[in-house]
Design a protein around this motif. Structure first.
Motif, mmCIF file in Angstrom:
data_model
loop_
_atom_site.group_PDB
_atom_site.id
_atom_site.type_symbol
_atom_site.label_atom_id
_atom_site.label_comp_id
_atom_site.label_asym_id
_atom_site.label_seq_id
_atom_site.Cartn_x
_atom_site.Cartn_y
_atom_site.Cartn_z
ATOM 1 N N LEU A 13 0.820 -1.125 0.084
ATOM 2 C CA LEU A 13 0.005 0.077 -0.135
ATOM 3 C C LEU A 13 0.522 1.382 0.400
ATOM 4 O O LEU A 13 2.187 1.377 0.264
ATOM 5 C CB LEU A 13 -0.538 0.098 0.994
ATOM 6 C CG LEU A 13 -2.098 -1.265 1.068
ATOM 7 C CD1 LEU A 13 -3.010 -1.531 2.317
ATOM 8 C CD2 LEU A 13 -3.152 -1.031 0.067
ATOM 9 N N ASP A 14 0.095 2.195 -0.215
ATOM 10 C CA ASP A 14 0.715 3.346 -0.128
ATOM 11 C C ASP A 14 0.336 4.770 1.057
ATOM 12 O O ASP A 14 0.491 5.175 1.377
ATOM 13 C CB ASP A 14 -0.195 4.922 -1.726
ATOM 14 C CG ASP A 14 1.121 6.326 -1.970
ATOM 15 O OD1 ASP A 14 1.860 6.246 -1.938
ATOM 16 O OD2 ASP A 14 -0.759 6.847 -2.342
ATOM 17 N N CYS A 15 2.242 3.586 1.101
ATOM 18 C CA CYS A 15 2.639 4.152 2.655
ATOM 19 C C CYS A 15 4.568 4.101 3.033
ATOM 20 O O CYS A 15 4.657 2.958 2.207
ATOM 21 C CB CYS A 15 1.861 3.385 3.562
ATOM 22 S SG CYS A 15 2.937 3.403 5.175
ATOM 23 N N PRO A 16 4.523 5.244 3.395
ATOM 24 C CA PRO A 16 6.557 4.791 3.022
ATOM 25 C C PRO A 16 6.647 4.162 3.847
ATOM 26 O O PRO A 16 7.720 3.224 4.038
ATOM 27 C CB PRO A 16 6.613 5.903 4.526
ATOM 28 C CG PRO A 16 6.066 6.943 4.461
ATOM 29 C CD PRO A 16 4.644 6.825 3.587
ATOM 30 N N ASP A 17 6.176 3.103 5.035
ATOM 31 C CA ASP A 17 6.634 2.394 5.766
ATOM 32 C C ASP A 17 7.195 0.757 4.682
ATOM 33 O O ASP A 17 7.860 -0.607 5.011
ATOM 34 C CB ASP A 17 6.303 2.002 6.566
ATOM 35 C CG ASP A 17 5.886 2.879 8.393
ATOM 36 O OD1 ASP A 17 6.346 3.526 6.994
ATOM 37 O OD2 ASP A 17 5.486 3.168 8.996
ATOM 38 N N GLY A 18 6.318 0.206 3.961
ATOM 39 C CA GLY A 18 6.300 -0.566 2.991
ATOM 40 C C GLY A 18 6.521 -2.302 3.783
ATOM 41 O O GLY A 18 8.162 -2.266 4.272
#
Length: 679
Positions: A13-18
């Motif tokens: 998903l579109d989140c920096p944490d990956g």
């Protein structure tokens, strides 16, 4: 498959944490999902949203079979068809459009629903197929393009600090970012720094969850961040705290930028930003005296008309103070610039150059009078929930001459307007390659279970469609593992030793960067080797709201932050997360509420010339006077009035990268009649 199996994967998903995750499979069924405890960034934790991912994948409203529209566009009425029927109809329609209007009349509209390099937007999944067809290119500007452009102009790359190194910082500025909602893994490293005496400042128009936990919150006027950066540097210069050696060796344009800093004294900056002069001066003094200072500035900060310049000017702070030379110092926007996979768009497959269509201009491009888009193919996206000016988009999608195909998991508002719907796999059901844009790790997602129903991955869908259309280009039929090998075949030093075999065995691999990582201690990846400061008069570009707020019929600045329970519009159909999120709200400062007769718990109309949406008022000092906030994410079909905040977000470009302007819109808020109806 029998027995228990632990499968390593990654959140798409579109989140920096990956995040790296572990799926437990029993007898072919995914029964447990947890964050990977061995991953240095994930450390065993997932967010409140992704914790429900397995439940989400089994949801009753999951789309499992191809469907054809049977009712009017927008009705959401479909019948089940076979894959052969779907591919027959699609092939015939695509051929007809290419023959009559040319390939550029086809718009492959891809969003950030998956950040995968195989199945998602990072690798532009399906681009080979579209190039053979001669379709228009797609500029995915919705997320980070303004800031990426600003940093690339300055540094030669959008890459910056490794966020793990925030643990080494002594002053941390969380600038326009709310990691406790959007990327909470950073907070572990912030807490490590605080345990060693670091001071944490949140700079945000809203007193967010993160601001509540910071040592200090500065409620900045939206769109004035670059002015604050200049004001802080004005104090640094007054204290003689600039790093003259670093400036001389690693920067260019310093003398003219210095003049721009001197033209922004604290008192002027206080007037621009709405932050008291004493607070600006106090933070400037901290900045002058504290090494290392780390700045976390994420995507919300650049979603206004001056957004690219704002990120560029904030980035300049670390060069003036010399923080780039110190472990734990610098600016972190996105680590994507440090990822050097071998991404080949295969433009050689194009018979001739084609136009590029911009994501946030979907409404105007679909307008009947333009008549240039005849097929819209939507994947990894829900534009009726996520894109600017949804009223115009809805009118465009209602065109009978527009052939719309949507690849999806759930019946979104956008699906309701499709002619053909194709069932897509979810992350636990396909292979993919990932790189979080907030850390330094590559990750492999191994499929854990078989897809339900007749769902297909993005890559397999395009392979089957190419075969159905008789395309002979061999690369269209490369397997997922072959595509992954091609991506990893990079000669960049950061990729040395990173192989597919290793990723599949270990789940994740840190790219070859040192720890701690000081990316620009010895210079920048530009031809000159130096960072380039903004020129005189170009370091602060006032946004629309900074110029016009408080004037005219729409005096309030609307910002649309991330919702805690949704990720963009993903999970907004999950019953439990919808229950926790409650109905859409609009935060209004007490003074603004009193002036308008607004009361907490009552429905209000948020509107401008572009459109309107309804939301429940929450009178709160979490927003300053003149600012209102309504979190994004709700599906329009689920809320009163059938619209979310994007109904009042205009189609406009930021100063750089044609970025979106979600936080740069002027509105009025008025009470709804007692029956709750809007006008």
């Amino acid at each position: 498959m029998s027995g228990e199996l632990r499968v390593l994967g990654a959140c798409p998903l579109d989140c920096p944490d990956g995040c790296s995750w572990v799926v437990t499979v029993e007898d072919g069924e995914a029964v447990k999902l947890r964050g990977n405890p061995d991953h240095p960034y994930t450390r065993g934790a997932l967010c409140v949203k992704v914790n429900r991912y397995l439940e989400h994948a089994r949801a009753e409203d999951r789309i499992l079979y191809p469907m054809r529209r049977t009712g009017p566009k927008g009705s959401g009425r479909f019948e089940r068809i076979s894959w052969d029927e779907a591919l027959d109809e699609i092939s015939a329609r695509l051929r007809g459009i290419v023959e009559e209007h040319g390939g550029e009349a086809i718009w492959p509209y891809q969003g950030t629903g998956s950040l995968g390099y195989l199945q998602g937007c990072e690798g532009a999944a399906g681009r080979r197929f579209w190039n053979v067809l001669g379709a228009s290119k797609h500029w995915l500007n919705i997320c980070s393009s303004a800031g990426n452009s600003g940093l690339t102009l300055a540094n030669g790359t959008p890459g910056g600090m490794d966020t793990e190194d925030f643990a080494l910082s002594r002053l941390i500025l969380l600038w326009g970012t709310n990691p406790l909602t959007s990327g909470h893994h950073l907070w572990k490293f912030v807490q490590e720094a605080r345990a060693n005496g670091a001071y944490v400042v949140a700079i945000d128009p809203i007193r967010t969850r993160t601001a509540d936990q910071a040592d200090e919150h500065l409620a900045i006027r939206p769109g004035t961040d670059a002015a604050l950066a200049l004001g802080l540097l004005n104090v640094v210069l007054a204290e003689g705290a600039q790093d003259e050696e670093y400036l001389a060796e690693h920067t260019e344009g310093w003398e003219t930028f210095r003049e721009e800093i001197l033209a922004h004294p604290v008192e002027r900056v206080a007037e621009i930003t709405g932050i008291p002069a004493g607070a600006v001066h106090s933070l400037g003094m901290r900045l002058a005296r504290t090494r290392p200072t780390a700045i976390r500035a994420t995507m919300g900060i650049q979603r206004h008309e001056g957004g690219g310049t704002a990120v560029r000017t904030i980035n300049a702070i670390a060069a003036v103070t010399g923080d780039w030379r110190h472990p734990g110092g610098g600016v972190a926007y996105s680590t994507s610039g440090h990822v050097h996979l071998n991404i080949d768009p295969r433009d050689d497959l194009l018979a001739r150059p084609v136009r590029t269509l911009t994501m946030t201009r979907l409404g105007s491009e679909l307008a009947p009078e333009r008549d240039s888009v005849k097929c819209l193919w939507v994947y990894g996206a829900n534009p009726l929930g996520s894109t600017s000016d949804t009223g115009a988009i809805r009118r465009g999608l209602a065109r009978e001459d527009l052939f719309t195909v949507v690849m999806e998991h759930f019946p979104t508002d956008t699906v309701d307007y499709a002619d053909i719907v194709l069932p897509a796999t979810m992350q636990i059901e396909h292979a993919d390659l990932h790189a979080g844009y907030g850390h330094m790790y590559l990750q492999w997602n191994e499929p854990a279970v078989e897809p339900p129903g007749e769902c297909l991955s993005t890559t397999e869908t395009f392979r089957r469609l190419a075969r159905h259309m008789g395309m002979t280009e061999p690369s269209l039929y490369d397997s997922d593992l072959e595509l992954a090998e091609q991506l990893l075949a990079s000669d960049h030093p950061s990729m040395e030793g990173v192989t597919l075999d290793r990723l599949r065995k270990e789940g994740w691999v840190r790219m070859n960067y040192p720890k701690p990582f000081t990316p620009f201690a010895e210079g920048f990846p530009r031809r000159s080797g130096r960072t380039r400061f903004p020129s005189r008069g170009k370091a602060y570009v006032p946004s629309l709201s900074a110029r016009e707020a408080g004037r005219g019929p729409y005096p309030l600045t609307l910002i649309t932050p991330a919702a805690h329970m949704f990720l963009n519009t993903t999970f907004a159909n999950n019953p439990e997360l919808r229950r926790r999120a409650k109905d859409p709200v609009v935060l209004v400062n007490p003074a603004d509420a009193t002036a308008r007769g607004l009361e907490s718990g009552r429905l209000a109309r948020v509107h401008n010339d572009g459109g309107e949406f309804l939301a429940v008022v929450e009178v709160s000092d979490r927003v300053a006077r003149g600012v209102v906030a309504s979190p994004k994410g709700h599906w329009p079909k689920h809320v009163p009035g059938g619209a979310n905040p994007n109904a009042v977000v205009r189609e406009a470009d930021a100063d750089l990268g044609r970025g979106a302007v979600y936080h740069d819109n002027l509105v009025e808020v008025t009470p709804c009649p007692a029956d709750g109806a809007g006008s």
